[in-house]
Structure formats: C-alpha cells, structure tokens
Design an enzyme around this catalytic site. Structure first.
Site, PDB file in Angstrom:
ATOM      1  N   CYS A  67     -37.888  19.073  -4.946  1.00 34.32           N
ATOM      2  CA  CYS A  67     -39.002  18.552  -4.403  1.00 34.32           C
ATOM      3  C   CYS A  67     -38.611  18.482  -2.669  1.00 34.32           C
ATOM      4  CB  CYS A  67     -39.206  17.148  -4.951  1.00 34.32           C
ATOM      5  SG  CYS A  67     -40.937  16.621  -4.313  1.00 34.32           S
ATOM      6  N   CYS A 103     -38.404   8.994 -16.120  1.00 30.33           N
ATOM      7  CA  CYS A 103     -38.841   9.302 -14.940  1.00 30.33           C
ATOM      8  C   CYS A 103     -38.157   9.055 -13.709  1.00 30.33           C
ATOM      9  CB  CYS A 103     -40.458   8.243 -14.791  1.00 30.33           C
ATOM     10  SG  CYS A 103     -41.811   8.963 -15.322  1.00 30.33           S
ATOM     11  N   CYS A 122     -38.770  11.112  -1.552  1.00 27.73           N
ATOM     12  CA  CYS A 122     -38.916   9.578  -1.813  1.00 27.73           C
ATOM     13  C   CYS A 122     -37.640   9.224  -1.984  1.00 27.73           C
ATOM     14  CB  CYS A 122     -39.835   9.459  -3.151  1.00 27.73           C
ATOM     15  SG  CYS A 122     -41.261  10.233  -2.778  1.00 27.73           S
ATOM     16  N   HIS A 132     -46.460   3.007  -5.075  1.00 30.48           N
ATOM     17  CA  HIS A 132     -45.014   2.450  -4.861  1.00 30.48           C
ATOM     18  C   HIS A 132     -45.013   1.390  -3.760  1.00 30.48           C
ATOM     19  CE1 HIS A 132     -43.781   5.443  -7.747  1.00 30.48           C
ATOM     20  NE2 HIS A 132     -43.706   6.236  -6.815  1.00 30.48           N
ATOM     21  N   GLU A 165     -36.330  20.717 -15.643  1.00 26.80           N
ATOM     22  CA  GLU A 165     -36.055  20.000 -17.053  1.00 26.80           C
ATOM     23  C   GLU A 165     -37.565  19.677 -17.671  1.00 26.80           C
ATOM     24  OE1 GLU A 165     -31.869  17.848 -16.666  1.00 26.80           O
ATOM     25  OE2 GLU A 165     -33.644  16.722 -15.634  1.00 26.80           O
ATOM     26  N   CYS A 192     -36.006   8.696  -5.592  1.00 19.39           N
ATOM     27  CA  CYS A 192     -35.914   9.504  -6.813  1.00 19.39           C
ATOM     28  C   CYS A 192     -34.946  10.600  -6.797  1.00 19.39           C
ATOM     29  CB  CYS A 192     -37.383  10.299  -6.650  1.00 19.39           C
ATOM     30  SG  CYS A 192     -37.557  11.740  -7.696  1.00 19.39           S
ATOM     31  N   HIS A 210     -35.172   3.267 -11.980  1.00 22.82           N
ATOM     32  CA  HIS A 210     -34.169   3.934 -12.913  1.00 22.82           C
ATOM     33  C   HIS A 210     -33.111   4.351 -11.940  1.00 22.82           C
ATOM     34  CE1 HIS A 210     -37.608   4.976 -15.619  1.00 22.82           C
ATOM     35  NE2 HIS A 210     -36.962   3.804 -16.169  1.00 22.82           N
ATOM     36  N   SER A 224     -48.971   8.023  -7.080  1.00 23.87           N
ATOM     37  CA  SER A 224     -47.621   7.327  -7.175  1.00 23.87           C
ATOM     38  C   SER A 224     -47.707   6.463  -5.773  1.00 23.87           C
ATOM     39  CB  SER A 224     -46.549   8.398  -6.940  1.00 23.87           C
ATOM     40  OG  SER A 224     -46.139   9.011  -8.241  1.00 23.87           O
ATOM     41  N   CYS A 280     -43.397  15.882 -20.582  1.00 28.25           N
ATOM     42  CA  CYS A 280     -43.464  15.564 -19.238  1.00 28.25           C
ATOM     43  C   CYS A 280     -42.684  16.790 -18.671  1.00 28.25           C
ATOM     44  CB  CYS A 280     -42.537  14.288 -18.701  1.00 28.25           C
ATOM     45  SG  CYS A 280     -42.040  13.730 -17.188  1.00 28.25           S
TER      46      CYS A 280
HETATM   47  N1  SAH Z   1     -44.151  14.266  -7.394  1.00 29.16           N
HETATM   48  C1  SAH Z   1     -45.064  13.527  -8.281  1.00 29.16           C
HETATM   49  C2  SAH Z   1     -44.534  14.015  -9.698  1.00 29.16           C
HETATM   50  C3  SAH Z   1     -43.294  13.715 -10.089  1.00 29.16           C
HETATM   51  S1  SAH Z   1     -42.503  12.305 -10.118  1.00 29.16           S
HETATM   52  C4  SAH Z   1     -45.182  12.060  -8.304  1.00 29.16           C
HETATM   53  O1  SAH Z   1     -44.134  11.466  -7.299  1.00 29.16           O
HETATM   54  O2  SAH Z   1     -45.915  11.378  -8.594  1.00 29.16           O
HETATM   55  C5  SAH Z   1     -42.883  11.367 -11.452  1.00 29.16           C
HETATM   56  C6  SAH Z   1     -42.881   9.927 -11.498  1.00 29.16           C
HETATM   57  O3  SAH Z   1     -41.598   9.270 -11.512  1.00 29.16           O
HETATM   58  C7  SAH Z   1     -43.658   9.310 -10.398  1.00 29.16           C
HETATM   59  O4  SAH Z   1     -44.408   8.209 -10.584  1.00 29.16           O
HETATM   60  C8  SAH Z   1     -42.175   8.767  -9.630  1.00 29.16           C
HETATM   61  O5  SAH Z   1     -42.816   7.693  -8.783  1.00 29.16           O
HETATM   62  C9  SAH Z   1     -41.422   8.210 -10.773  1.00 29.16           C
HETATM   63  N2  SAH Z   1     -40.277   7.653 -10.356  1.00 29.16           N
HETATM   64  C10 SAH Z   1     -39.163   8.661  -9.225  1.00 29.16           C
HETATM   65  N3  SAH Z   1     -38.107   7.926  -9.231  1.00 29.16           N
HETATM   66  C11 SAH Z   1     -38.083   7.140  -9.976  1.00 29.16           C
HETATM   67  C12 SAH Z   1     -36.990   6.074 -10.287  1.00 29.16           C
HETATM   68  N4  SAH Z   1     -35.875   6.214  -9.649  1.00 29.16           N
HETATM   69  N5  SAH Z   1     -37.262   5.147 -11.155  1.00 29.16           N
HETATM   70  C13 SAH Z   1     -38.647   5.160 -11.968  1.00 29.16           C
HETATM   71  N6  SAH Z   1     -39.634   5.941 -11.534  1.00 29.16           N
HETATM   72  C14 SAH Z   1     -39.362   6.894 -10.877  1.00 29.16           C
HETATM   73 FE1  SF4 Z   2     -40.828  14.581  -5.205  1.00 31.30          FE
HETATM   74 FE2  SF4 Z   2     -42.303  12.844  -6.833  1.00 31.30          FE
HETATM   75 FE3  SF4 Z   2     -39.599  12.447  -6.603  1.00 31.30          FE
HETATM   76 FE4  SF4 Z   2     -41.170  11.747  -4.703  1.00 31.30          FE
HETATM   77  S1  SF4 Z   2     -41.141  11.046  -6.588  1.00 31.30           S
HETATM   78  S2  SF4 Z   2     -39.302  13.030  -4.527  1.00 31.30           S
HETATM   79  S3  SF4 Z   2     -42.894  13.331  -4.660  1.00 31.30           S
HETATM   80  S4  SF4 Z   2     -40.651  14.402  -7.532  1.00 31.30           S
END
Ligand code: SAH
Ligand code: SF4
Length: 352
Positions: A113, A331, A117, A218, A93, A120, A288, A216, A106
């Site tokens: 992945c 995101c 995390c 967190h 996507e 995510c 989210h 990232s 984006c």
């Molecule tokens: N893998 C890389 C890039 C893709 S994730 C990374 O993690 O940085 C892109 C962004 O989405 C990151 O900042 C991630 O922390 C954020 N993200 C992931 N899950 C999320 C969620 N449930 N709510 C809000 N942001 C989230």
């Molecule tokens: Fe992968 Fe980024 Fe999602 Fe973590 S936040 S699982 S590194 S896409």
C-alpha cells in the site's frame, strides 16, 4: 484472455461467442459459465458433466487461472490466514474469520500500500502493485474451491491495500461478489474500507447496490490525523466527512486506538460530534503490533471508557475483538515478510 477478469455478463458473452463459434448447443454457455464462480472448478478437465473434447478445448482456449496457495495458518480462535503467490511472484493475504454462522473473508486489493499509515504493517511494505479482478475475486474463489464449507457469507475489503485506489478492478469485483451468476453475496454483506479517497467514494456511491462503506478515521481532528495518516494532506477530514454525508447510507468509522495519540476524552467528544449527525457506527480497534515502533496500544480499560463516552453522546460504538492475533492475521497486521526479506537481500547484494 482470462474469463475471471470479466464480470458475469462479460464472461457469459465471451463464452457464448466461443460456444457458437464451435457449433455447440446454446445451453453449454450457462453450463460453462456457472463453473466460474457459482460452482467453481480448478480446471475445465474436472467438469465431469461436459464431454472430454469440450473440456480439452476449454482448457486450451479459455484456461482457468489460479492463485497458488503458499501457506495456510489456522489460529486458535478458528481464524485462517491464506498467503497467495501471484503469477509474477508477488504475495498477498486473505483472512477468513468465522463467527457463529457467519464467515467473514477479509480480502486484499493491492500488493502492499502506498499510503503509509504509521500504525499499519501493510503500509510499511510500501506499494508493490494493483491486483487484477481475477486476483481479488480469486481469493474468494480459491477458498470456496479448497473447502465449500468455508464459503464466505460476508466480505470486507480490509486486507492489504487501499481498494479505492484500485477502483476499476474493485468495481468489477463488487459485481462478481454480488451478482447471482457470481458469488451471490448480498450487497449489505460486502464492505469497502477506505481512508477516504474521495473520487473512489463518489464512484461507490454511484453504484445502485447497497454496498457498505467503512471509513478509516483514526482521529477526529486534522492536525493529529496527519501524524497518523499522511493521506490527510490529500483528502482532508472535513471533505471526507462531507462525502460520507452524501453517501446516503449509514457508514462505519474505523478507529484504531493508540495511547496518547487519539484516545483522550477530548478526542471522544470530537469524534462524537463527527459521528452523531451521520448516525455513523464507530468500530474501536485495539492497536495491533506491526506498525511503526514506539506506538503503544490504548489499555483495554481506557478503550471501554472511550466507548462509553461515545455512547453517552449518542453514538453507537463497538469495541472490536482482535481475531487471529497469534498468527499475525489481525487487521493491519498483513504484511508479507518474504517481500521484505527479498528486498533486503537485493539491496545487500547491490553494489555500492
Ligand atoms: N486501506 C484501507 C483498507 C485496508 S486496512 C483502509 O485503511 O481502510 C483495514 C483496516 O485495518 C483499517 O481499518 C485499518 O485502519 C486497520 N488497521 C491498520 N493497521 C492496524 C493496526 N496496527 N491495528 C489495528 N488495526 C489496524
Ligand atoms: Fe494502506 Fe489501509 Fe494500511 Fe493505511 S491502513 S497503509 S491505507 S492498508
């Protein structure tokens, strides 16, 4: 041979060799090359300023490989989510977010992945495979092809996947995005987001262009970070911060706010102690849906208090607006349902 897997210099060289092998005048090289990214075409047969025989030969010898659009959804806030089907059936996507005169795209760097995390949605898919250069830069190319007025002004590697675990392809893609003979997007308008893959951060730092880096984070302490991001075991927070310092340019910390996990006053104070010496900019993101069940978003009021506490400690903090929530385009929400369904059917069908 896929020209779209090469950087502009490599593509020009390949086209140049083809042009001279066919006894064509040299100016054809530039005329052909500009159709890759500067004024993209879907197929050579569409290039009306080239002779028909030349177009046919190009489509035969150096065909343009496309991403197939599976669906496009438009959010009430103008955000567009594109679902692409790749040649082997994998789906990825991209999300286009308009804001004033800016159009931020984006993009995804991997299908799925591996890093898991907990918050995510992409992490829940697991890892499928790395994307090729043609598939990463192709997300930009296809959007320009569909509608030139959608041409992105900014690119963020914040879609599916961890870009710094697919460095060779991301490296070449960065060149295509920035190069005059590519998409010509300023390096300061291109952001690579990472959880802190240190070898990749070193490689990005070695590039002379001013690409931006988002980390990232967190959580400001290793003990709680490891519960959100298993990658902390491999690349520890302290080492990531040290590499961020070596980066030499101002970085952004991404911080998803999760109730009771990383949103206390103490967390804000610790985060400020990490961010201030780097003059890092902190982006606070409301959590989210789509990650592990049982995680609750921090309330809007609490996020504001947290942001204010950071500012009082001398840190630039911004609460990011959620865009495209109604179409699951925000995101961390990117997740291809079909892959999940397919896996479920496959395992249901498997014997035993
Ligand atoms: N893998 C890389 C890039 C893709 S994730 C990374 O993690 O940085 C892109 C962004 O989405 C990151 O900042 C991630 O922390 C954020 N993200 C992931 N899950 C999320 C969620 N449930 N709510 C809000 N942001 C989230
Ligand atoms: Fe992968 Fe980024 Fe999602 Fe973590 S936040 S699982 S590194 S896409």
């Amino acid at each position: 041979m896929n020209l779209l897997d090469l950087d502009p210099a490599g593509a020009e060289k390949t086209i140049g060799a083809w042009v001279s092998a066919h006894g064509l005048p040299r100016y054809r090289t530039e005329q052909i090359a500009r159709r890759l990214w500067q004024q993209p075409v879907g197929a050579w047969r569409d290039v009306s300023d080239l002779p028909a025989t030349l177009r046919e030969a190009l489509d035969r010898d150096l065909p343009i490989v496309r991403l197939e659009v599976q669906s496009m959804e438009l959010s009430s806030d103008g955000t567009k989510k594109f679902l692409w089907r790749l040649a082997d059936g994998e789906m990825i996507e991209s999300v286009l977010i308009p804001s004033g005169t800016r159009r931020t795209l984006c993009i995804s760097s991997q299908a799925g992945c591996a890093l898991g995390c907990v918050f995510c949605a992409t992490g829940r898919m697991g890892f499928r495979r790395n994307l090729t250069v043609a598939e990463i830069a192709g997300q930009v190319r296809e959007i320009v092809l569909r509608d030139p007025t959608d041409r992105p002004t900014n690119i963020v590697f914040m879609g599916m996947g961890e870009p710094l675990l697919n460095w060779p392809a991301v490296d070449t893609t960065l060149t295509i995005l920035n190069h005059e003979q590519g998409f010509g997007i300023g390096a300061r308008h291109i952001t690579v987001s990472t959880v802190g893959i240190i070898p990749g951060m070193e490689r990005l730092r070695a590039r002379p262009e001013q690409f931006r880096l988002a980390i990232s984070l967190h959580s400001p302490n290793p003990a709680s970070r490891i519960g959100l991001m298993p990658v902390e075991k491999k690349y520890a927070l302290g080492d990531v911060i040290a590499e961020a310092r070596r980066f030499g340019r101002r970085v952004t910390f991404e911080y998803v706010m999760i109730a009771g996990r990383n949103d206390s006053d103490g967390d804000a104070d610790q985060l400020a102690r990490l961010a201030r010496p780097l003059a890092a900019h902190v982006n606070l993101l409301p959590l989210h849906p789509g990650g592990a069940p049982g995680l609750t978003p921090t309330s809007g009021n609490r996020i504001r208090i947290f942001a204010e506490r950071l500012r009082e400690a001398g840190v630039e903090a911004v609460v990011r607006r959620s865009r495209g929530l109604d179409i699951n385009a925000a995101c961390g929400q990117l997740y291809v349902e079909m892959a999940e369904k397919r896996r479920r059917t496959e395992s249901a069908a498997s014997p035993g």
